[in-house]
Scaffold this active site. Structure first.
Site, PDB file in Angstrom:
ATOM      1  N   VAL A   1       0.835  -1.197   0.000  1.00  0.00           N
ATOM      2  CA  VAL A   1       0.000   0.000   0.000  1.00  0.00           C
ATOM      3  C   VAL A   1       0.873   1.250   0.000  1.00  0.00           C
ATOM      4  O   VAL A   1       0.611   2.208  -0.733  1.00  0.00           O
ATOM      5  CB  VAL A   1      -0.965   0.002   1.210  1.00  0.00           C
ATOM      6  CG1 VAL A   1      -1.773   1.291   1.241  1.00  0.00           C
ATOM      7  CG2 VAL A   1      -1.896  -1.204   1.151  1.00  0.00           C
TER       8      VAL A   1
ATOM      9  N   GLY B   1      -2.150 -14.812  -3.521  1.00  0.00           N
ATOM     10  CA  GLY B   1      -2.006 -13.704  -2.578  1.00  0.00           C
ATOM     11  C   GLY B   1      -3.302 -13.057  -2.138  1.00  0.00           C
ATOM     12  O   GLY B   1      -3.289 -12.018  -1.495  1.00  0.00           O
TER      13      GLY B   1
ATOM     14  N   GLU C   1      -4.364 -14.897   3.253  1.00  0.00           N
ATOM     15  CA  GLU C   1      -3.143 -14.999   4.054  1.00  0.00           C
ATOM     16  C   GLU C   1      -2.811 -16.466   4.319  1.00  0.00           C
ATOM     17  O   GLU C   1      -3.663 -17.348   4.188  1.00  0.00           O
ATOM     18  CB  GLU C   1      -3.344 -14.304   5.405  1.00  0.00           C
ATOM     19  CG  GLU C   1      -3.812 -12.878   5.324  1.00  0.00           C
ATOM     20  CD  GLU C   1      -2.736 -11.922   4.848  1.00  0.00           C
ATOM     21  OE1 GLU C   1      -1.545 -12.175   5.111  1.00  0.00           O
ATOM     22  OE2 GLU C   1      -3.086 -10.933   4.181  1.00  0.00           O
TER      23      GLU C   1
ATOM     24  N   LYS D   1     -14.825  -4.115  10.008  1.00  0.00           N
ATOM     25  CA  LYS D   1     -15.351  -3.081   9.100  1.00  0.00           C
ATOM     26  C   LYS D   1     -16.784  -2.716   9.480  1.00  0.00           C
ATOM     27  O   LYS D   1     -17.167  -1.544   9.447  1.00  0.00           O
ATOM     28  CB  LYS D   1     -15.292  -3.588   7.659  1.00  0.00           C
ATOM     29  CG  LYS D   1     -13.867  -3.780   7.168  1.00  0.00           C
ATOM     30  CD  LYS D   1     -13.830  -4.571   5.863  1.00  0.00           C
ATOM     31  CE  LYS D   1     -12.392  -4.792   5.412  1.00  0.00           C
ATOM     32  NZ  LYS D   1     -12.291  -5.844   4.374  1.00  0.00           N
TER      33      LYS D   1
END
Lengths: 413, 413
Positions: A15, A179, A182, A197
């Protein structure tokens, strides 16, 4: 805040590098990376060594830096960084859903006390601008519900299962290989990630601050080929759905898998995409979809927060500040498909209304209404030979008293 | 602007009454209606007569009023009202897409000159918060395209056609009966309404101010049962799609019907709903959907603008102000299904690449690539016996030189 943004970054993974790339490619925002705090000094970096430091204080107490961007995995370490940054009057941008959900009230208080903003659009559904929309656009609206697919990894797995007709374990392995899941997939597969969330969404939808422990989550870990076949026969897909909804002025919320019919807008939300349905009294049904994961969508949401800081944007938490007295309730009825092994029956008295039952020599299922509070206290949610999926047309109604069970013999072989 | 909003309304039809209802039912916004200017003094009203006036100056020059909400049909009268209001330093909220599209540059200049904001979220796709999202969230993004269903009336008609298997005229009559299409449906059916919205979207997507006359619109007025059957056989629906897209640093834009495949998110956008796809470099594909018409969705968007004025929100027109030199181009290739009457052939030289051709004794069609500039100059867009529908997988590419036509005999009977 001056309009010139001077950034201190914590973490420089996907990121962070995405953010660096975006900053380099867009002219729309005047922001400069001053310093990047990293953990591993030995990793090869694409930037000059001058940018990097191992000392967090070189950012947190650096007067040249006015915006801290926190992008590290460890939620507790992240909280300490964010807390210190806010205490030093710095604006903070974070995508760390667990950290924010775990410390929501403290972070709210810190923002007030130190008059420093914390923005976290990237923490919920990455590229979908849901938090700012809920905060801004729906403020004067009478919101009824927000629900949707909040987790890209499990949606990728479920997409593979239904598209390629493979089982859960194979799909999980494929997701890990590219990917999208995990090595330890528990947070995603057992629905903790979408729950974090949901906690953030709850605050911006209903002004409700809740701890993640209060919200029920049930993932897709027990999904069997029997369940998948059941869905296929009915023309359903299975999606992991986070929901919050106002029922009789209380809020029902949770994360569970659900059967989804083709006419539901979430039906076509596939792979790592997220989708969110918003219901309100005046706009009626709204729908948002976009990539829920990935370095660029996340980096873009982080950058959008940085951009908002140039005009001193902050969350107003209007619904919370208005002091509306809403609270969570488990006292509602939900329609559930409960699949179990025939050899090990379940207590049918849990159901207030049994709509379907089936059994062969291996597997059995009941579709019926169940009190959510009773469900949370039952062993149904613990047994590995059981799977729970919310019915496609479930309503979330306040419990009725009438109990209409089918005769028990219809569910026994 | 003080946070206390004092409203002067022009018009008190469905949207105005919806707004009044919403204001009465929500606690989130402190706004008060001071005066309502109406045209017809004899209509029975649900409010006290004290609210109403026939004199526009009682609002425009009323120092107690700080926000003017313009909700009348006549675009030119609306412009004069908005202009005078802005000149008097009042904030203005409008849903009048034609007025805004026709006068975009003047309205932009007036806002700058008199430092008074004009907000118009309700003007494009009613309840979908697309303008503010484009303006705010995507500012720092590299936007590539915005396209979607911008008109609820035609989408309702098209939904009826495909769901109930009826023809265009019957569907139009049904839409008129329940109020989803006007008695004179030209603006919707011939795609002027979505074009006005597209002009507004163009300004907030690419910073491009264009006059509606510059943008091509082609509606669904020539849709025949033959076209509908073609779509059904391929498993497509037909939707009226407004699009703008960056191609080689120029902008292509227009409104035309398009074949839509089931995997397109617009496929399930039915009835009066609108849907918008946004493509950008970092967030990749985003999707928004919601009701595109109706008094409550529109009233809610108007109210949201009023709410935004309480914290002095205004459009920054950042993409335009940045002075990016983008312009519209018609020099691109589009894949088109052209249906015509066999008795009256079309000039096949218009196509740079013919992919399919078919003819029976009545109707014929060609699917092929065509230069958009050539299309706009051709008689294809004028002939009543012809219908144009964009191919499902069309690309909008800069024109290539190679011309690969099928032999003419394959298209003749």
């Amino acid at each position: 805040m001056s309009t010139k943004i001077k950034l201190g970054l914590f973490g420089f993974g996907c990121v962070g590098q995405g953010l660096y790339n975006v900053l380099n490619q867009t002219e729309g925002i005047k922001a400069e990376i001053v310093k990047i705090c990293i953990k591993n000094p030995n990793k090869k970096r694409s930037l000059s060594a001058d940018y990097f430091t191992l000392e967090k204080d070189e950012i947190l107490f650096n007067e040249d830096i006015n915006v801290v961007v926190e992008m590290i995995d460890d939620a507790e370490a992240a909280f300490q960084i964010v807390k210190t940054a806010l205490q030093n009057g710095k604006a903070v941008v974070s995508a760390n859903k667990k950290m924010i959900a775990d410390h929501f009230d403290e972070l709210y208080q810190l923002q007030k006390q130190y008059n420093a903003p914390l923005l976290y659009e990237a923490s919920a559904c990455a590229s979908i601008p849901i938090i700012r929309n809920l905060e801004e656009y729906y403020d004067n609206d009478l919101l009824g519900a927000v629900e949707g697919i909040f987790n890209g990894s499990t949606n990728y797995i479920l997409t593979k299962i239904f598209k390629d007709n493979i089982d859960f374990d194979t799909a999980l392995k494929q997701a890990q290989e590219i990917g999208f899941a995990e090595t330890d997939p528990t947070l995603d597969v057992e629905a903790y990630d979408p729950k974090y969330k949901l906690c953030i969404i709850l605050a911006h939808t209903f002004g409700l601050f809740v701890k993640p422990e209060e919200v029920f989550n049930y993932g897709i870990q027990n999904l069997s080929t029997f369940d998948i076949q059941y869905a296929n026969e009915k023309g359903y897909k299975i999606k992991l759905i986070a929901f919050c909804r106002k029922v009789d002025n209380k809020i029902v919320a949770g994360v569970l898998p659900r059967f989804i019919k083709p006419d539901n807008k979430l039906y076509n939300i596939e792979n790592e995409y997220n989708g969110i349905l918003v219901e309100s009294a005046f706009t009626e049904s709204q729908f948002f979809a976009g990539k829920g994961a990935g370095s660029n969508p996340t980096g873009s949401a982080v950058l959008s927060d940085i951009s908002a800081l140039t005009y001193s944007y902050k969350y107003e938490y209007k619904k919370h500040n208005r002091g509306a007295k809403v609270e969570l309730t488990d006292d509602f009825s939900i329609d559930l498909y409960v699949r179990y092994s025939t050899a090990n029956p379940i207590d049918t008295k849990l159901f207030t209304n049994i709509k379907e039952s089936y059994a062969n020599h291996e597997s059995a299922y009941i579709v019926g209404s169940i009190n959510f509070a009773a469900l949370r206290q039952s062993d149904l949610i613990k047994r590995k030979d059981i799977n729970l999926i919310v019915a496609a047309d479930t309503k979330f109604e306040k419990l009725q008293n009438s109990i209409q069970s089918l005769e028990e013999e219809t569910v026994a072989l």
